[in-house]
Design a protein around this motif. Structure first.
Motif, PDB file in Angstrom:
ATOM      1  N   GLY A  14     -13.381  13.768  -2.631  1.00  0.00           N
ATOM      2  CA  GLY A  14     -13.464  15.284  -2.219  1.00  0.00           C
ATOM      3  C   GLY A  14     -13.466  15.225  -0.591  1.00  0.00           C
ATOM      4  N   LEU A  15     -14.280  16.103  -0.135  1.00  0.00           N
ATOM      5  CA  LEU A  15     -14.422  16.357   1.344  1.00  0.00           C
ATOM      6  C   LEU A  15     -14.420  15.148   2.249  1.00  0.00           C
ATOM      7  CD1 LEU A  15     -15.934  19.406   3.078  1.00  0.00           C
ATOM      8  CD2 LEU A  15     -16.339  17.039   4.079  1.00  0.00           C
ATOM      9  N   ILE A  16     -15.353  14.145   1.949  1.00  0.00           N
ATOM     10  CA  ILE A  16     -15.566  12.950   2.701  1.00  0.00           C
ATOM     11  C   ILE A  16     -14.751  11.785   2.656  1.00  0.00           C
ATOM     12  CG2 ILE A  16     -17.657  11.749   1.295  1.00  0.00           C
ATOM     13  CD1 ILE A  16     -17.770  12.636   5.142  1.00  0.00           C
ATOM     14  N   ASP A  37     -11.397   9.619  -9.250  1.00  0.00           N
ATOM     15  CA  ASP A  37     -11.844  10.725  -9.212  1.00  0.00           C
ATOM     16  C   ASP A  37     -11.581  11.775 -10.788  1.00  0.00           C
ATOM     17  OD1 ASP A  37     -12.821  13.145  -6.910  1.00  0.00           O
ATOM     18  OD2 ASP A  37     -12.531  14.037  -8.874  1.00  0.00           O
ATOM     19  N   ARG A  42      -7.261  16.277  -6.641  1.00  0.00           N
ATOM     20  CA  ARG A  42      -7.864  15.627  -5.462  1.00  0.00           C
ATOM     21  C   ARG A  42      -7.517  14.030  -5.460  1.00  0.00           C
ATOM     22  NH1 ARG A  42     -13.811  17.909  -5.192  1.00  0.00           N
ATOM     23  NH2 ARG A  42     -13.153  20.264  -4.992  1.00  0.00           N
ATOM     24  N   ILE A  73     -19.271   8.217  -3.357  1.00  0.00           N
ATOM     25  CA  ILE A  73     -19.171   9.453  -2.532  1.00  0.00           C
ATOM     26  C   ILE A  73     -18.938  10.933  -3.650  1.00  0.00           C
ATOM     27  CG2 ILE A  73     -18.593   8.274  -0.552  1.00  0.00           C
ATOM     28  CD1 ILE A  73     -15.607   8.921  -1.067  1.00  0.00           C
ATOM     29  N   THR A  74     -19.774  10.845  -4.564  1.00  0.00           N
ATOM     30  CA  THR A  74     -19.928  11.804  -5.366  1.00  0.00           C
ATOM     31  C   THR A  74     -20.832  12.779  -4.876  1.00  0.00           C
ATOM     32  OG1 THR A  74     -21.021  10.779  -6.711  1.00  0.00           O
ATOM     33  CG2 THR A  74     -18.849  10.731  -7.569  1.00  0.00           C
ATOM     34  N   ASN A  76     -24.522  14.438  -4.752  1.00  0.00           N
ATOM     35  CA  ASN A  76     -25.788  13.814  -4.151  1.00  0.00           C
ATOM     36  C   ASN A  76     -26.561  13.458  -5.603  1.00  0.00           C
ATOM     37  OD1 ASN A  76     -25.169  14.221  -1.552  1.00  0.00           O
ATOM     38  ND2 ASN A  76     -26.573  16.001  -1.582  1.00  0.00           N
ATOM     39  N   HIS A  79     -25.461  10.018  -7.530  1.00  0.00           N
ATOM     40  CA  HIS A  79     -25.007   8.627  -6.929  1.00  0.00           C
ATOM     41  C   HIS A  79     -25.875   7.745  -8.030  1.00  0.00           C
ATOM     42  CE1 HIS A  79     -24.759  10.733  -2.656  1.00  0.00           C
ATOM     43  NE2 HIS A  79     -23.744  10.844  -3.482  1.00  0.00           N
ATOM     44  N   GLU A  96     -23.276   7.374  -0.159  1.00  0.00           N
ATOM     45  CA  GLU A  96     -23.547   8.478   0.545  1.00  0.00           C
ATOM     46  C   GLU A  96     -24.811   9.071   0.765  1.00  0.00           C
ATOM     47  OE1 GLU A  96     -22.472   9.900   3.412  1.00  0.00           O
ATOM     48  OE2 GLU A  96     -20.431   9.345   3.618  1.00  0.00           O
ATOM     49  N   LYS A  97     -25.425   9.537   1.851  1.00  0.00           N
ATOM     50  CA  LYS A  97     -26.456  10.185   1.945  1.00  0.00           C
ATOM     51  C   LYS A  97     -26.459  11.645   1.004  1.00  0.00           C
ATOM     52  CE  LYS A  97     -25.362  13.880   3.616  1.00  0.00           C
ATOM     53  NZ  LYS A  97     -24.784  15.036   3.468  1.00  0.00           N
ATOM     54  N   GLN A 125     -25.031   7.504   9.087  1.00  0.00           N
ATOM     55  CA  GLN A 125     -24.316   6.878  10.084  1.00  0.00           C
ATOM     56  C   GLN A 125     -24.679   7.015  11.434  1.00  0.00           C
ATOM     57  OE1 GLN A 125     -22.936   9.307   8.119  1.00  0.00           O
ATOM     58  NE2 GLN A 125     -21.946  10.693   9.313  1.00  0.00           N
ATOM     59  N   TRP A 168     -21.665  22.333  -7.244  1.00  0.00           N
ATOM     60  CA  TRP A 168     -22.804  21.465  -6.875  1.00  0.00           C
ATOM     61  C   TRP A 168     -23.427  21.992  -5.457  1.00  0.00           C
ATOM     62  CZ3 TRP A 168     -23.691  18.222  -2.812  1.00  0.00           C
ATOM     63  CH2 TRP A 168     -22.772  17.732  -2.039  1.00  0.00           C
ATOM     64  N   ARG A 169     -22.422  22.675  -4.699  1.00  0.00           N
ATOM     65  CA  ARG A 169     -22.917  23.033  -3.564  1.00  0.00           C
ATOM     66  C   ARG A 169     -24.041  24.141  -3.196  1.00  0.00           C
ATOM     67  NH1 ARG A 169     -19.801  19.874  -0.098  1.00  0.00           N
ATOM     68  NH2 ARG A 169     -17.636  19.783  -0.576  1.00  0.00           N
ATOM     69  N   ASN A 181     -29.649  17.946   2.404  1.00  0.00           N
ATOM     70  CA  ASN A 181     -28.035  17.721   2.660  1.00  0.00           C
ATOM     71  C   ASN A 181     -27.754  17.385   4.021  1.00  0.00           C
ATOM     72  OD1 ASN A 181     -25.501  17.125   1.441  1.00  0.00           O
ATOM     73  ND2 ASN A 181     -24.907  19.251   1.331  1.00  0.00           N
ATOM     74  N   HIS A 185     -29.630  13.499   7.722  1.00  0.00           N
ATOM     75  CA  HIS A 185     -29.256  12.652   8.901  1.00  0.00           C
ATOM     76  C   HIS A 185     -30.334  12.771  10.017  1.00  0.00           C
ATOM     77  CE1 HIS A 185     -25.123  11.457   7.601  1.00  0.00           C
ATOM     78  NE2 HIS A 185     -24.981  12.706   7.556  1.00  0.00           N
TER      79      HIS A 185
HETATM   80  N1  LIG Z   1     -22.268  11.140   5.896  1.00  0.00           N
HETATM   81  C1  LIG Z   1     -21.845  12.269   6.050  1.00  0.00           C
HETATM   82  O1  LIG Z   1     -21.634  12.643   7.251  1.00  0.00           O
HETATM   83  C2  LIG Z   1     -21.135  13.108   4.931  1.00  0.00           C
HETATM   84  C3  LIG Z   1     -20.630  14.294   5.149  1.00  0.00           C
HETATM   85  C4  LIG Z   1     -20.296  14.933   4.138  1.00  0.00           C
HETATM   86  C5  LIG Z   1     -20.615  14.612   2.808  1.00  0.00           C
HETATM   87  N2  LIG Z   1     -21.316  13.564   2.649  1.00  0.00           N
HETATM   88  C6  LIG Z   1     -21.896  13.091   1.335  1.00  0.00           C
HETATM   89  O2  LIG Z   1     -20.779  12.708   0.489  1.00  0.00           O
HETATM   90  C7  LIG Z   1     -20.905  13.017  -0.836  1.00  0.00           C
HETATM   91  C8  LIG Z   1     -19.762  13.580  -1.257  1.00  0.00           C
HETATM   92  O3  LIG Z   1     -19.709  14.895  -0.620  1.00  0.00           O
HETATM   93  P1  LIG Z   1     -18.278  15.855  -0.589  1.00  0.00           P
HETATM   94  O4  LIG Z   1     -18.353  16.912   0.468  1.00  0.00           O
HETATM   95  O5  LIG Z   1     -17.058  14.857  -0.305  1.00  0.00           O
HETATM   96  O6  LIG Z   1     -18.252  16.508  -1.968  1.00  0.00           O
HETATM   97  P2  LIG Z   1     -16.942  16.796  -2.868  1.00  0.00           P
HETATM   98  O7  LIG Z   1     -17.432  17.952  -3.855  1.00  0.00           O
HETATM   99  O8  LIG Z   1     -15.862  17.472  -1.877  1.00  0.00           O
HETATM  100  O9  LIG Z   1     -16.351  15.738  -3.556  1.00  0.00           O
HETATM  101  C9  LIG Z   1     -17.049  14.974  -4.540  1.00  0.00           C
HETATM  102  C10 LIG Z   1     -16.021  14.488  -5.447  1.00  0.00           C
HETATM  103  O10 LIG Z   1     -16.665  13.723  -6.742  1.00  0.00           O
HETATM  104  C11 LIG Z   1     -15.814  13.961  -7.721  1.00  0.00           C
HETATM  105  N3  LIG Z   1     -16.661  13.344  -8.767  1.00  0.00           N
HETATM  106  C12 LIG Z   1     -17.756  14.123  -9.247  1.00  0.00           C
HETATM  107  N4  LIG Z   1     -18.088  13.244 -10.382  1.00  0.00           N
HETATM  108  C13 LIG Z   1     -17.332  12.329 -10.480  1.00  0.00           C
HETATM  109  C14 LIG Z   1     -17.387  11.421 -11.614  1.00  0.00           C
HETATM  110  N5  LIG Z   1     -18.221  11.153 -12.452  1.00  0.00           N
HETATM  111  N6  LIG Z   1     -16.395  10.263 -11.253  1.00  0.00           N
HETATM  112  C15 LIG Z   1     -15.327  10.423 -10.437  1.00  0.00           C
HETATM  113  N7  LIG Z   1     -15.607  11.158  -9.651  1.00  0.00           N
HETATM  114  C16 LIG Z   1     -16.515  12.368  -9.647  1.00  0.00           C
HETATM  115  C17 LIG Z   1     -15.433  15.280  -7.638  1.00  0.00           C
HETATM  116  O11 LIG Z   1     -14.475  15.812  -8.701  1.00  0.00           O
HETATM  117  C18 LIG Z   1     -15.057  15.417  -6.310  1.00  0.00           C
HETATM  118  O12 LIG Z   1     -13.759  15.421  -5.818  1.00  0.00           O
HETATM  119  C19 LIG Z   1     -21.982  13.687  -1.097  1.00  0.00           C
HETATM  120  O13 LIG Z   1     -23.186  12.624  -1.310  1.00  0.00           O
HETATM  121  C20 LIG Z   1     -22.383  14.447   0.394  1.00  0.00           C
HETATM  122  O14 LIG Z   1     -23.921  14.531   0.771  1.00  0.00           O
HETATM  123  C21 LIG Z   1     -21.679  12.698   3.747  1.00  0.00           C
END
Ligand SMILES: NC(=O)c1ccc[n+]([C@@H]2O[C@H](COP(=O)([O-])OP(=O)(O)OC[C@H]3O[C@@H](n4cnc5c(N)ncnc54)[C@H](O)[C@@H]3O)[C@@H](O)[C@H]2O)c1
Length: 355
Positions: A14-16, A37, A42, A73-74, A76, A79, A96-97, A125, A168-169, A181, A185
Motif C-alpha cells: 500500500g501507501l508506505i 499483498d 497493488r 506493513i499492513t 494496524n 500486525h 510498522e507503527k 523512525q 481501515w482508515r 495513527n 510518532h
Molecule cells: N512510519 C510511517 O511514517 C508510516 C507512514 C504511513 C503508514 N504507516 C503504517 O504502515 C502500515 C500500512 O499503512 P498504509 O498506509 O501503507 O496502508 P495501505 O492500506 O495503503 O496498505 C496496506 C496494504 O496491506 C494489504 N493487506 C491487508 N491485509 C493483508 C494480508 N492479510 N496479506 C497481505 N496484504 C494485506 C492491503 O491490501 C494494502 O495494500 C500501517 O501500520 C500504518 O500505520 C507508517
C-alpha cells in the motif's frame, strides 16, 4: 540472506510500501526480495516498479528462503497475527507503527519473537533523527537540569480522500484515529526522551472530517514520572499542515525541533559543539505534515539498517517492541481518558475498557 545482504520481504503493497522498498534498495546492507499483498493490482505496481518477486499471501512469502526479515506493513490491527506467523516461520520482523492495538498483543508478539529467537523492530523512525539524538544525549547527561515541560504539537492535514481511500482508515478498531495513527510518532518521541508518563488527561474530537466516526484532533496533558509536565496537541484537520514541533524546557536549557530540524538549542553552558547541533536537519525535508505520502526515506532507511546490523552482529536493534510498549500504553490511556472524561494513571489497569 544472499551475498552478505539481509533479504527483506514486504507484507503489504500500500501507501508506505514504496518508501520501504526505496530505503531497502538504497542500502548496501539490505535487499528487497519480494512483496506480498492480497490485492493483485497493488502487488503488480510494486513488483514492476521495484523489480522484485510478488506473492499473493503471507504464507507464500514465508516460504521464500531468501527472506530473512518480513516487514509487516499492513493496516494496524493486522500486525499482531502476521508477526506471530512470521516469527513461527523463523523470520525476523520489522513492524510498522503502532505495533499492535493492545498491550496484550504487543506482549504476545515479543514473547513469540523471543521464543523463535528472531529480532523484532518497530518503525518509529523519528527516533533516528539527529536532532532527537542530540536532545536525548543532553537529557541523559543532565544538561537540561530538571525538565519542566516536554510537549508535542502536530498540526497536520489529511484530506477526506485519504480517509475514504480504504475501509481501515475510518475504523477506530483498526487504529485509524489521529491519536494512535499519526500522533503515535510524537508521543513516542516524548516517551523516548522524557517518559514514561505517569498520568494523562485527554480530550478528543472531530473538527473537519465530520462524515467519519473518528477523532481527528487530540488535546492532552501529561505528567511524567520524572516530574515534568507536558501537552500533546495533534490534529489532521489543520490545512495545509505544518511541521511538528517537539519542545523540551528544562531549568538550564530549551530545545525545539520543527519537522526534523533543530530550531532552538540554547543552554546556559554554551559549548563549542552547539553551533553544529543548531544546523541539524533540513528545512526542505518532508516529514508528513501535508499528506501521508509527504515523506522522505532517510529515517526508514536508518531503522532498516539498524535492524540489518543487529542481525549481522547478533545484537539488538535500537527500537525493540519493549521500548515502544510504553508509547502504546500512553496512547491507550489517552483514549480511555477521553472516553471517561477523567485523568488516567499508568500503568493502565483495564485496557479492555479502551476500545
Ligand atoms: N512510519 C510511517 O511514517 C508510516 C507512514 C504511513 C503508514 N504507516 C503504517 O504502515 C502500515 C500500512 O499503512 P498504509 O498506509 O501503507 O496502508 P495501505 O492500506 O495503503 O496498505 C496496506 C496494504 O496491506 C494489504 N493487506 C491487508 N491485509 C493483508 C494480508 N492479510 N496479506 C497481505 N496484504 C494485506 C492491503 O491490501 C494494502 O495494500 C500501517 O501500520 C500504518 O500505520 C507508517
Amino acid at each position: 540472506m544472499r551475498d552478505s545482504r539481509i533479504g527483506f520481504g514486504l507484507l503489504g503493497a500500500g501507501l508506505i510500501a514504496p518508501f520501504h522498498a526505496r530505503a531497502l534498495q538504497a542500502s548496501a546492507l539490505t535487499e528487497l526480495i519480494a512483496v506480498a499483498d492480497l490485492d493483485p493490482r497493488r502487488l503488480e505496481r510494486m513488483t514492476t516498479t521495484f523489480g522484485c518477486q510478488g506473492y499473493g499471501s503471507l504464507e507464500a512469502l514465508l516460504e521464500d528462503p531468501a527472506i530473512d526479515v518480513v516487514s509487516v506493513i499492513t493496516p494496524n490491527h493486522l500486525h499482531h497475527a502476521a508477526v506471530l506467523q512470521a516469527a513461527a516461520a523463523g523470520k525476523h520482523v520489522l513492524i510498522e507503527k503502532p505495533p499492535a492495538m493492545s498491550l496484550a498483543e504487543v506482549d504476545s508478539m515479543a514473547a513469540a519473537c523471543k521464543e523463535a529467537r528472531v529480532k523484532a523492530c518497530v518503525t518509529v523512525q523519528c527516533r533516528t533523527r539527529q536532532a532527537v539524538q542530540a536532545m536525548r544525549a543532553a537529557i541523559e547527561s543532565g544538561r537540561f537540569g530538571r525538565i519542566y515541560h516536554a510537549d508535542a504539537y502536530m498540526k497536520w492535514f489529511r484530506s477526506a480522500e485519504y480517509y475514504q481511500s480504504d475501509a481501515w482508515r475510518v475504523s477506530r478498531r483498526s487504529g485509524a484515529g489521529v491519536t494512535i495513527n499519526q500522533a503515535f510518532h510524537y508521543v513516542d518521541l516524548l516517551q523516548y526522551l522524557v517518559g514514561p508518563a505517569k498520568a494523562v488527561q485527554a480530550r478528543m474530537n472531530n473538527l473537519a472530517h465530520l462524515d467519519i466516526d473518528l477523532e481527528d484532533t487530540l488535546l492532552a496533558f501529561v505528567d511524567y514520572e520524572c516530574g515534568a509536565q507536558g501537552v500533546v496537541q495533534a490534529s489532521t484537520a489543520l490545512w495545509p499542515g505544518t511541521d511538528v514541533r517537539i519542545e523540551i524546557n528544562g531549568e538550564n536549557g530549551t530545545a525545539i525541533m520543527s519537522g526534523e530540524r533543530m530550531d532552538t538549542w540554547r543552554f546556559r553552558d554554551e559549548r563549542p559543539e552547539d553551533a553544529g547541533i543548531r544546523q541539524f536537519g533540513s528545512p526542505s525535508a518532508a516529514t508528513g505534515a501535508t499528506g501521508a505520502a509527504d515523506l522522505g526515506i532517510q529515517d526508514h532507511q536508518a531503522v532498516i539498517e539498524d535492524l540489518a546490523k543487529a542481525i549481522l552482529t547478533g545484537g539488538e536493534p535500537m527500537i525493540t517492541l519493549e521500548t515502544v510498549r510504553p508509547t502504546l500504553e500512553w496512547s491507550l490511556a489517552m483514549y480511555l481518558s477521553a472516553k471517561l472524561g477523567t485523568v488516567v494513571t499508568l500503568p493502565l489497569q483495564d485496557e479492555a475498557a479502551v476500545w
